[in-house]
Design a protein around this motif. Structure first.
Motif, mmCIF file in Angstrom:
data_model
loop_
_atom_site.group_PDB
_atom_site.id
_atom_site.type_symbol
_atom_site.label_atom_id
_atom_site.label_comp_id
_atom_site.label_asym_id
_atom_site.label_seq_id
_atom_site.Cartn_x
_atom_site.Cartn_y
_atom_site.Cartn_z
ATOM 1 N N ALA A 25 34.862 13.447 94.464
ATOM 2 C CA ALA A 25 34.374 14.586 95.242
ATOM 3 C C ALA A 25 33.785 15.634 94.311
ATOM 4 N N ALA A 26 34.482 15.861 93.208
ATOM 5 C CA ALA A 26 34.022 16.868 92.270
ATOM 6 C C ALA A 26 32.738 16.428 91.576
ATOM 7 N N GLN A 29 29.970 17.174 93.706
ATOM 8 C CA GLN A 29 29.765 18.625 93.653
ATOM 9 C C GLN A 29 28.910 18.979 92.437
ATOM 10 N N PHE A 126 25.373 30.980 104.472
ATOM 11 C CA PHE A 126 25.614 29.585 104.866
ATOM 12 C C PHE A 126 25.368 29.361 106.361
ATOM 13 N N ARG B 263 32.960 31.446 103.482
ATOM 14 C CA ARG B 263 32.211 31.413 102.225
ATOM 15 C C ARG B 263 31.399 32.683 101.996
ATOM 16 N N GLY B 289 35.807 25.166 97.123
ATOM 17 C CA GLY B 289 35.293 23.995 96.424
ATOM 18 C C GLY B 289 33.805 23.771 96.649
ATOM 19 N N GLU B 290 33.282 24.355 97.719
ATOM 20 C CA GLU B 290 31.842 24.248 97.971
ATOM 21 C C GLU B 290 31.077 25.347 97.232
ATOM 22 N N GLN B 291 31.811 26.239 96.577
ATOM 23 C CA GLN B 291 31.175 27.339 95.836
ATOM 24 C C GLN B 291 31.693 27.345 94.402
ATOM 25 N N LEU B 292 31.967 26.152 93.898
ATOM 26 C CA LEU B 292 32.646 26.032 92.617
ATOM 27 C C LEU B 292 31.873 26.704 91.484
ATOM 28 N N ALA B 321 38.138 19.237 95.529
ATOM 29 C CA ALA B 321 37.019 19.405 94.586
ATOM 30 C C ALA B 321 37.252 20.631 93.708
#
Lengths: 416, 420
Positions: A25-26, A29, A126, B263, B289-292, B321
């Motif tokens: 998953a990472a 990303q 978003f 977010r 995790g979507e804004q890592l 993540a």
């Protein structure tokens, strides 16, 4: 202007990529991050017709883009890159009234008049609405506070995609001062008499009250010019409107609201006024022309009535304004065609008698001029940002659709 | 060396350092007043023996001393050896020994030479630092939320701290030894957070952060501010003016604890932090995790609320993540059961147990601003430890004993017939 964060993130990337190798998953990303950091911003696109919105149409031409800017346009020239050939190209569409916000969390209702409050602090980068607008060819939007306040605050010009922060998407901060006439600002208020005590036991509760708030705000601003002690939060913005440095955009849908807005403009000598959702502005042609106010038309509705105030919106409204010489633009707002809100409006107006060229201007260069960002976006010219819409056929035809979008040179919707 | 099981089902095996200590029937379970040649007073021994033989009331041991008083632990040296010792920084060592002095860690090591005469207890299971949670919902709602004003920079939640609550002892029994108490997110500025131990009434920090809420709960349309616009404008104005707590925040003395769930709220926090050069922790940013990339660059620490059984796949994927991405994070405490269940959900998604152990111990301590006191088993830090029957993140493991400041404050009851 590029934010310094870009440079920093790029430096950090190799080190962080190594850490990401821990989980799938990472890893995804990290790849995603890499993609968004370094998108390709140089392309050559060809089309049967290029509608530049400067009055020029180029047959069988090309647009060359380097690093997000348009570097060359012409009939002859390089071949299309990797099959990037479409039926037509227009500038990216600009929506002055998309109603993208966080509802009542985007308007400061603790006061009816909040000219210094910024909607930019209350937007969601978003939000699906941005993505939806972008996919339908809208590359620039003006986001405003919802019309629950009389004077809602400062609107912001944003690109609809790119970095996921409002700051980095901003084309122009504090672009217009937004407010409203009509029933919207008073709809939640009620007199305290015989009702439970409530935050909304206050003025205005009627159109008359809304008008009174407007005049009081500008009257107080006039007084504050003479008397520094009479200054109040937001007076600077009202002065900027009076001095013509800041356009005033007001929601005025029905005839009486259009009239009230124009009376205010004339009483306080407000140079730049944009009447939003003013489907009935054509009913006062003399006042409208005399005032010099611009009009943003609401999206068409099958009932012929639009918005909370139910203003009549005829198919030939745009054509009528065009004949009068009134500056006007279209808006997508709550349009019926949820995936093509703004992109469908010119087509309806053309059916109502508007010329193609005027319809194109009303979704590109005219809104850019009204916002003061026409040096950057709004037309296809060398040096401008490469915000381009790629069409499957003649733009705005019912059988045509948006098949590709370039935003600041990035191919965010790929036609291939 | 004589090994003796103290009760039929006891996990504690005592390995006496010298044969003489084997004659002391109570050795091994209480650290108070025990050592080889010189056992504690009879009273202490009696108390210890009562706990030892399986008391039905496994309550936290409390002192009557004020919060600032020294810990209840023995003054002499004690050594504990366990099958596995977790250090709190993500690492663990098999068969290591923890040497405690005056309730604090003096040394940790595999082949640690302990001073002569030090009693050594050999424990079966995993010895780990007590969990440290960088946020909690332990206090009652009406103590955390002051509805009279949206901005309360001078408030301190420590005044609402009551040590003898069921919530705290339940947390203790779940292996949590330190928690952060926070004002609720309904106030834009709720006041100072506090960091307390779950046993012993000790307040580690009466003001670890200034609590600020950027969540939807803070923009109540029944009072000012009703919008994010108004909220951000007011916060900016206060920070520019820099009076009182805002000045401490601006000067970097007082970090922020920011409730930021969506977010866009996270973006707002990061931008505000960038503008004023301030940092802290973000509570509830479940999609961080979507804004890592943004968060790693910004230097904020995320404190995740424990996802319950109904958590969405997207949220869990994002948390995994983030956890795997190398950025610092910690957890909030909502209930004893949720905590390790949350860890299990992330383990199932491939997050390393070491990363999760770190988040639950030193990660939480760092986020709560008490990383120099608790969260790791390292020289000078408090002897806050939990003996687990197996790996602490294994859901079938359970906390068998909890030590705070070196003192045994809880021992799991023996359930007749159950195999522990």
């Amino acid at each position: 202007m590029k934010h310094p964060m870009h440079a920093i993130s790029r430096l950090l990337l190799p080190a962080s990529a190594a850490l990401f190798a821990l989980a799938p998953a990472a890893l995804a990303q990290a790849e995603g991050a890499k993609k968004s950091e370094e998108p390709k911003r140089s392309w050559t696109v060809r089309a049967d017709r290029i509608y530049t919105a400067t009055g020029q149409v180029i047959e069988n031409g090309f647009v060359a883009v380097v690093d997000g800017r348009i570097t060359a346009i012409g009939p002859a020239g390089p071949g299309a890159e990797d099959g990037l050939r479409v039926a037509a190209i227009t500038p990216g569409l600009i929506d002055l009234s998309p109603a993208i916000d966080l509802g009542t969390n985007s308007v400061e209702q603790s006061d009816e008049v909040t000219p210094n409050v910024r909607v930019a602090d209350a937007l969601d980068p978003f939000a699906l609405a941005f993505e939806r607008a972008l996919r339908s060819g809208v590359t620039t939007v003006l986001c405003s506070p919802p019309d629950d306040n009389v004077v809602g605050g400062l609107s912001v010009v944003l690109q609809t995609g790119g970095a996921a922060t409002i700051a980095e998407r901003t084309l122009k901060a504090d672009a217009v001062l937004r407010g409203a006439f009509g029933s919207q600002p008073s709809r939640r208020n009620s007199p305290a008499f015989l009702r439970p005590r409530d935050f909304f036991n206050r003025r205005p509760t009627t159109r008359m009250g809304v008008e009174w708030e407007w005049r009081k705000a500008f009257y107080d601003a006039v007084v504050a010019r003479q008397d520094k002690d009479a200054a109040f939060p937001g007076v600077e913005q009202l002065h900027a409107v009076m001095d013509g440095k800041l356009p005033l955009m007001v929601h005025a849908n029905a005839t009486q609201d259009v009239r009230t807005a124009i009376y205010l403009k004339e009483e306080f000598n407000l140079p730049r006024m944009i009447l939003d959702q003013s489907s009935e502005a054509w009913k006062e042609p003399e006042m409208l022309v005399r005032s010099g106010a611009a009009v943003v038309l609401p999206p068409f509705a099958w009932t012929g009535r639009v918005g909370a105030d139910g203003g009549f919106h005829a198919w030939n409204t745009a054509a009528t304004l065009d004949e009068l010489g009134v500056t006007f633009a279209f808006s997508g707002r709550d349009g019926l065609d949820v995936d093509d809100r703004l992109a469908m409006q010119p087509g309806y107006a053309i059916r109502g008698g508007l010329s193609f060229e005027s319809a194109l201007r009303a979704v590109t260069v005219t809104p850019a001029q009204l916002l003061g960002v026409d040096d950057v976006v709004g037309t296809i010219e060398v040096g401008k940002r490469a915000d381009l819409v790629l069409w499957s056929g003649k733009p705005f035809d019912f059988t045509s659709s948006v098949v590709g979008v370039l935003l600041n040179g990035e191919l965010v919707v790929d036609p291939r | 060396m004589i090994e003796r099981l103290l009760t039929a089902t006891a996990l504690f095996a005592v390995l006496a350092a010298t044969p003489t200590s084997a004659a002391t029937p109570t050795v091994g379970l209480a650290l108070r007043g025990e050592s080889n040649g010189a056992a504690g007073s009879d009273a202490a021994r009696t108390e210890t023996a009562r706990v030892e033989t399986g008391s039905e009331r496994p309550v936290a041991v409390e002192t009557e001393a004020p919060p600032t008083a020294p810990p209840t632990a023995a003054r002499e040296l004690v050594a504990l050896r366990a099958d596995v010792v977790h250090l709190g920084d993500g690492r663990s060592v098999e068969g290591a020994t923890v040497l405690l002095e005056n309730g604090r860690v003096r040394a940790v090591g595999k082949d640690l030479a302990v001073p002569e005469g030090t009693p050594v207890q050999v424990l079966k299971g995993h010895l780990a630092p007590g969990f440290v949670l960088a946020n909690s919902y332990l206090l009652p709602g009406n103590e955390r939320f002051d509805s009279t004003r949206a901005f309360l920079p001078d408030a301190s939640i420590v005044h609402a701290f009551r040590a003898d609550t069921e919530g705290l002892s339940k947390a203790l029994r779940a292996g949590v030894t330190t928690v952060l108490l926070s004002p609720a997110e309904n106030n834009v500025v709720g006041g100072r957070t506090a960091v307390v131990k779950t046993a012993g009434k000790r307040v580690l920090s009466p003001g670890a952060h200034l609590s600020v809420s950027l969540s939807t709960a803070a923009v109540d349309d029944r009072r000012y501010p009703t919008s994010f616009s108004g909220l951000i404008a007011e916060l900016r104005q206060q920070l520019v003016a820099g009076e009182g707590a805002y000045g401490e925040v601006k000067g970097g003395k007082l970090p922020l604890l920011v409730y930021a769930r969506d977010r866009h709220q996270v973006v707002r926090a990061v931008e505000l932090g960038r503008e004023f050069g301030i940092r802290g922790v973000l509570v509830g940013a479940s999609l961080a995790g979507e804004q890592l990339a943004l968060l790693k660059e910004s230097g904020w620490t995320v404190v995740f609320d424990t996802p319950g059984a109904g958590a969405s796949e997207r949220m869990l994927d994002a948390m995994a993540a983030y956890a795997a991405g190398g950025a610092p994070f910690a957890f909030s405490y909502s209930s004893a059961d949720d905590l390790r269940f949350a860890a299990a959900q992330l383990l199932r998604r491939g997050v390393s147990p070491d990363v999760l152990m770190r988040a639950l111990t030193s990660g939480g301590a760092n986020a709560a601003g008490v990383g120099a006191n608790v969260g790791r088993l390292e020289r000078g830090l408090d002897g806050d430890m939990v003996l687990w029957s197996g790996h602490p993140l294994e859901l079938t493991s359970s906390p068998r004993a909890v030590y705070v400041d070196g003192a045994l404050v809880h021992r799991a009851p023996q359930i007749p017939g159950a195999a522990h």
